[in-house]
Design an enzyme around this catalytic site. Structure first.
Site, PDB file in Angstrom:
ATOM      1  N   GLU A 160      -9.345  -0.769  21.435  1.00  0.00           N
ATOM      2  CA  GLU A 160      -9.233  -1.681  20.297  1.00  0.00           C
ATOM      3  C   GLU A 160      -8.960  -3.088  20.842  1.00  0.00           C
ATOM      4  OE1 GLU A 160      -5.856  -0.723  17.798  1.00  0.00           O
ATOM      5  OE2 GLU A 160      -7.020  -1.127  16.003  1.00  0.00           O
ATOM      6  N   LYS A 166      10.694  -0.355   6.806  1.00  0.00           N
ATOM      7  CA  LYS A 166      10.945  -1.121   8.036  1.00  0.00           C
ATOM      8  C   LYS A 166       9.688  -1.892   8.433  1.00  0.00           C
ATOM      9  CE  LYS A 166      10.462  -0.871  12.230  1.00  0.00           C
ATOM     10  NZ  LYS A 166      10.200  -2.269  12.569  1.00  0.00           N
ATOM     11  N   CYS A 202      -7.205  -3.343  11.897  1.00  0.00           N
ATOM     12  CA  CYS A 202      -7.617  -1.997  12.320  1.00  0.00           C
ATOM     13  C   CYS A 202      -9.078  -1.762  11.948  1.00  0.00           C
ATOM     14  CB  CYS A 202      -6.728  -0.957  11.666  1.00  0.00           C
ATOM     15  SG  CYS A 202      -6.633  -1.156   9.883  1.00  0.00           S
ATOM     16  N   SER A 256       0.005   1.555  15.693  1.00  0.00           N
ATOM     17  CA  SER A 256      -0.854   2.017  16.785  1.00  0.00           C
ATOM     18  C   SER A 256      -0.872   3.544  16.886  1.00  0.00           C
ATOM     19  CB  SER A 256      -0.362   1.422  18.104  1.00  0.00           C
ATOM     20  OG  SER A 256       0.955   1.860  18.352  1.00  0.00           O
ATOM     21  N   GLU A 272      -1.677   5.931   9.387  1.00  0.00           N
ATOM     22  CA  GLU A 272      -2.769   4.938   9.356  1.00  0.00           C
ATOM     23  C   GLU A 272      -2.763   4.252  10.717  1.00  0.00           C
ATOM     24  OE1 GLU A 272      -4.854   4.483   6.901  1.00  0.00           O
ATOM     25  OE2 GLU A 272      -3.902   5.647   5.322  1.00  0.00           O
ATOM     26  N   LEU A 273      -3.636   4.693  11.613  1.00  0.00           N
ATOM     27  CA  LEU A 273      -3.515   4.289  13.014  1.00  0.00           C
ATOM     28  C   LEU A 273      -4.643   3.352  13.472  1.00  0.00           C
ATOM     29  CD1 LEU A 273      -2.337   7.793  14.293  1.00  0.00           C
ATOM     30  CD2 LEU A 273      -0.973   5.928  13.338  1.00  0.00           C
ATOM     31  N   ARG A 282       0.836  -1.220   0.000  1.00  0.00           N
ATOM     32  CA  ARG A 282       0.000   0.000   0.000  1.00  0.00           C
ATOM     33  C   ARG A 282       0.860   1.255   0.000  1.00  0.00           C
ATOM     34  NH1 ARG A 282      -5.114  -0.327   4.065  1.00  0.00           N
ATOM     35  NH2 ARG A 282      -3.654   0.565   5.525  1.00  0.00           N
TER      36      ARG A 282
HETATM   37  P1  NAP Z   1       2.941  -0.645  16.588  1.00  0.00           P
HETATM   38  O1  NAP Z   1       3.417  -1.262  17.842  1.00  0.00           O
HETATM   39  O2  NAP Z   1       2.573   0.786  16.598  1.00  0.00           O
HETATM   40  O3  NAP Z   1       4.101  -0.910  15.520  1.00  0.00           O
HETATM   41  C1  NAP Z   1       3.975  -0.600  14.162  1.00  0.00           C
HETATM   42  C2  NAP Z   1       5.341  -0.462  13.529  1.00  0.00           C
HETATM   43  O4  NAP Z   1       6.021   0.639  14.141  1.00  0.00           O
HETATM   44  C3  NAP Z   1       6.263  -1.673  13.708  1.00  0.00           C
HETATM   45  O5  NAP Z   1       7.065  -1.802  12.570  1.00  0.00           O
HETATM   46  C4  NAP Z   1       7.098  -1.253  14.912  1.00  0.00           C
HETATM   47  O6  NAP Z   1       8.346  -1.896  14.987  1.00  0.00           O
HETATM   48  C5  NAP Z   1       7.284   0.220  14.616  1.00  0.00           C
HETATM   49  N1  NAP Z   1       7.642   1.016  15.780  1.00  0.00           N
HETATM   50  C6  NAP Z   1       7.264   0.835  17.071  1.00  0.00           C
HETATM   51  N2  NAP Z   1       7.817   1.792  17.855  1.00  0.00           N
HETATM   52  C7  NAP Z   1       8.554   2.595  17.030  1.00  0.00           C
HETATM   53  C8  NAP Z   1       9.384   3.732  17.243  1.00  0.00           C
HETATM   54  N3  NAP Z   1       9.544   4.248  18.441  1.00  0.00           N
HETATM   55  N4  NAP Z   1      10.001   4.283  16.177  1.00  0.00           N
HETATM   56  C9  NAP Z   1       9.845   3.763  14.947  1.00  0.00           C
HETATM   57  N5  NAP Z   1       9.089   2.670  14.687  1.00  0.00           N
HETATM   58  C10 NAP Z   1       8.445   2.099  15.717  1.00  0.00           C
HETATM   59  O7  NAP Z   1       1.683  -1.392  15.991  1.00  0.00           O
HETATM   60  P2  NAP Z   1       1.450  -2.937  15.779  1.00  0.00           P
HETATM   61  O8  NAP Z   1       1.166  -3.545  17.101  1.00  0.00           O
HETATM   62  O9  NAP Z   1       2.549  -3.533  14.944  1.00  0.00           O
HETATM   63  O10 NAP Z   1       0.147  -2.937  14.851  1.00  0.00           O
HETATM   64  C11 NAP Z   1      -1.130  -2.899  15.365  1.00  0.00           C
HETATM   65  C12 NAP Z   1      -1.726  -1.507  15.252  1.00  0.00           C
HETATM   66  O11 NAP Z   1      -1.695  -1.080  13.901  1.00  0.00           O
HETATM   67  C13 NAP Z   1      -3.180  -1.475  15.656  1.00  0.00           C
HETATM   68  O12 NAP Z   1      -3.434  -0.363  16.468  1.00  0.00           O
HETATM   69  C14 NAP Z   1      -3.907  -1.344  14.323  1.00  0.00           C
HETATM   70  O13 NAP Z   1      -5.177  -0.732  14.426  1.00  0.00           O
HETATM   71  C15 NAP Z   1      -2.951  -0.524  13.541  1.00  0.00           C
HETATM   72  N6  NAP Z   1      -3.198  -0.678  12.103  1.00  0.00           N
HETATM   73  C16 NAP Z   1      -3.743   0.387  11.431  1.00  0.00           C
HETATM   74  C17 NAP Z   1      -4.034   0.261  10.071  1.00  0.00           C
HETATM   75  C18 NAP Z   1      -4.639   1.397   9.304  1.00  0.00           C
HETATM   76  O14 NAP Z   1      -4.558   1.379   8.083  1.00  0.00           O
HETATM   77  N7  NAP Z   1      -5.239   2.387   9.943  1.00  0.00           N
HETATM   78  C19 NAP Z   1      -3.751  -0.934   9.414  1.00  0.00           C
HETATM   79  C20 NAP Z   1      -3.202  -1.982  10.141  1.00  0.00           C
HETATM   80  C21 NAP Z   1      -2.919  -1.831  11.494  1.00  0.00           C
HETATM   81  P3  NAP Z   1       8.598  -3.138  15.982  1.00  0.00           P
HETATM   82  O15 NAP Z   1       7.989  -4.294  15.324  1.00  0.00           O
HETATM   83  O16 NAP Z   1      10.070  -3.226  16.089  1.00  0.00           O
HETATM   84  O17 NAP Z   1       7.948  -2.787  17.295  1.00  0.00           O
END
Ligand code: NAP
Length: 489
Positions: free
Chosen positions: A393, A186, A296, A241, A262-263, A171
């Site tokens: 969520e 990443k 999400c 997130s 996209e959160l 995407r």
């Molecule tokens: P996340 O913990 O926020 O992590 C997402 C990405 O960010 C991962 O690659 C993570 O790496 C990285 N990341 C975390 N902390 C960071 C920092 N301080 N600096 C730079 N990068 C960092 O989310 P998740 O648990 O993987 O995914 C679930 C969330 O995504 C849910 O809230 C869901 O609703 C949301 N989501 C939203 C959409 C949308 O289109 N709106 C689509 C799909 C998912 P690491 O793996 O190393 O932690």
């Protein structure tokens, strides 16, 4: 479908390049290796490179170096590379689906559906690459001419989550390539394998070295922080997130980066008493159980007219209770494990909280014993106000059902959240449908259907679900700047 053998699994894992991809070269990570786990067993599948801050900087160096030449590549040629990548992904859909199931846990059929969905962004944006245009206008005073042109924003950082390991990448990568941007990608550390395969496929499709650079790392803040602070970076596109999104936005303010966020979501699923209840149950199954509830866009709470709430909840419980739970590679499995123990504990706590406040489980409500992070598919009836899962969520296979008395109450309940990604509405009354859709505070609405995702449509949210759109004609605009030229005649 038959259950996959261990040797077949190993063969697929062996095909994945496990190194960092920088400037068209595969190389080791300076920090050693990072284990990738199978959430269905808790065992290590394989190890991939653990990138350091210097590796991430090298990736940005490569993206910056490749930028000027790639920006001038003929749009048709950029489109042809994406088209070729689409064909390669489609041709290997079965193998890529197995890989995705191994690292993320969802059943094979769902992984296959994600491969199709994810590949579609490559095809859609291969077609958009040749539709980047500008404007020519006569100035209102008739004297000069106003010319606008679109240009790539420049080097991008694309950060993706674990829940859709391929599609959340395509995407972003698809429109960025179509627009002529170079990038550092990443993926989430829990699911890097699908994106590593995508990098290999893009290489095979003829993408010049340095356009896509991929960093896998155990510390995302350590590796990504310096890139976000680097003045050569021009854009950050993040899916994840809301909590991390806020932090990244703060960091990105230093260099005033273009942002796409996209959160998280907290989707309401509204069923009016004039809806076909069986259709609504069918839509609810998709909106809730797709991706084991870890989407999400997952329906987070079901607001159902009190006249049909019991009927709806019982029918949904019957369907959800009949779903086979197990490792996603096994035959007929419809519900895989959650991604890790932390996620499963969170789901269990949300259910305990709701039950403690008076909700009752029509089906499920328990963690499964044994290896892997399984949680029983669950339907909760009579969920009271104040239950945490109405505002948080869930990200798991749990469906809370709550009754409402009239349309105003349904709309107010749906909008009573800080999030605004998607809502679902079931009704057979067209006037009511449009009235309600207009009042919903979300970026997307599923009207009499339980899924909105489509590469040809603008996906994205409002409020704390972020901003920016992915897919559709809007998707490429996120990677383009508008330049205006005042022409003196
Ligand atoms: P996340 O913990 O926020 O992590 C997402 C990405 O960010 C991962 O690659 C993570 O790496 C990285 N990341 C975390 N902390 C960071 C920092 N301080 N600096 C730079 N990068 C960092 O989310 P998740 O648990 O993987 O995914 C679930 C969330 O995504 C849910 O809230 C869901 O609703 C949301 N989501 C939203 C959409 C949308 O289109 N709106 C689509 C799909 C998912 P690491 O793996 O190393 O932690």
């Amino acid at each position: 479908m038959t259950t996959i053998s261990a040797s077949e699994e190993q063969r697929i894992l062996d095909q994945v390049p496990k190194q960092l991809y920088i400037g068209g070269e595969w190389r080791d990570g300076a920090k050693g290796e990072l284990a990738v786990e199978d959430p269905a067993t808790g065992e290590t599948l394989c190890e991939v490179a653990d990138g350091s801050t210097d590796d991430a900087k090298a990736a940005l160096d490569a993206a910056v170096a490749a930028g000027p030449e790639f920006a001038t590549m003929a749009p048709r040629d950029r489109g042809e590379i994406l088209r070729k990548a689409f064909e390669l992904v489609s041709a290997r859909a079965d193998e890529l689906a197995l890989l995705m199931t191994l690292e993320m846990g969802k059943p094979l059929a769902e992984s296959k559906a994600e491969i199709t969905y994810g590949a579609e962004f490559l095809r859609w944006f291969s077609e958009q690459a040749v539709r980047i245009d500008g404007r020519y206008a006569v100035a209102p005073n008739g004297q000069g001419r106003l010319l606008t042109m679109k240009q790539p924003v420049g080097p991008c950082l694309l950060i993706t989550p674990w829940n859709f390991p391929l599609a959340m990448g395509t995407r972003k990568v698809g429109p960025a390539i179509a627009a002529g941007c170079t990038m550092v990608v990443k993926p989430a550390q829990q699911t890097p394998l699908s994106m590593l395969m995508l990098a290999k496929i893009l290489e095979e499709a003829g993408l010049p070295g340095g356009v896509v650079n991929l960093i896998t790392a155990s510390s995302s803040s350590e590796t990504m922080g310096p890139l976000i602070a680097d003045p050569r970076l021009r854009k950050l596109s993040f899916t994840g997130s809301t909590e991390i999104g806020r932090k990244l936005m703060e960091q990105a303010s230093e260099n005033l980066l273009r942002l796409s966020m996209e959160l998280g979501g907290n989707a309401p699923f509204i069923v009016f008493d004039d809806a076909d209840v069986d259709d609504a149950v069918q839509g609810a199954l998709i909106a809730k159980m797709r991706n084991v509830g870890e989407a999400c866009t997952a329906a987070n709470r079901f607001h159902v007219s009190s006249k049909v709430a019991d009927q709806f909840a019982e029918k949904l419980a019957e369907k959800i209770g009949a779903m086979k739970v197990g490792r996603g590679t096994e035959e007929n499995v419809e519900v895989g494990p959650l991604i890790d123990d932390k996620q499963r504990t969170k789901v269990a706590e949300l259910v305990e909280d709701a039950v403690g406040r008076g909700a009752h489980a029509l089906v499920g409500g328990h963690t499964r014993d044994g290896a892997g992070y399984f949680y029983d598919p669950t339907v909760l009836a009579d969920v009271p106000d104040g239950a945490d899962l109405l505002t948080e969520e869930i990200f798991g296979p749990v469906a809370p059902v709550k009754g409402f008395e009239d349309e105003d109450e349904a709309v107010a309940a749906a909008n009573d959240t800080e999030f605004g990604l998607v809502a679902y509405v079931y009704t057979s009354d067209l006037k009511r449908a449009l009235r309600v859709v207009e009042q919903l505070q979300t970026g997307m609405v599923g009207l009499n259907q339980g899924m909105v995702s489509n590469a040809a449509a603008p996906f994205g949210g409002i409020k704390q679900s972020g901003f920016g759109r992915e897919g559709g004609p809007e998707g490429i605009e996120e990677y383009l700047e508008t330049k205006y030229v005042a022409v003196n005649l």
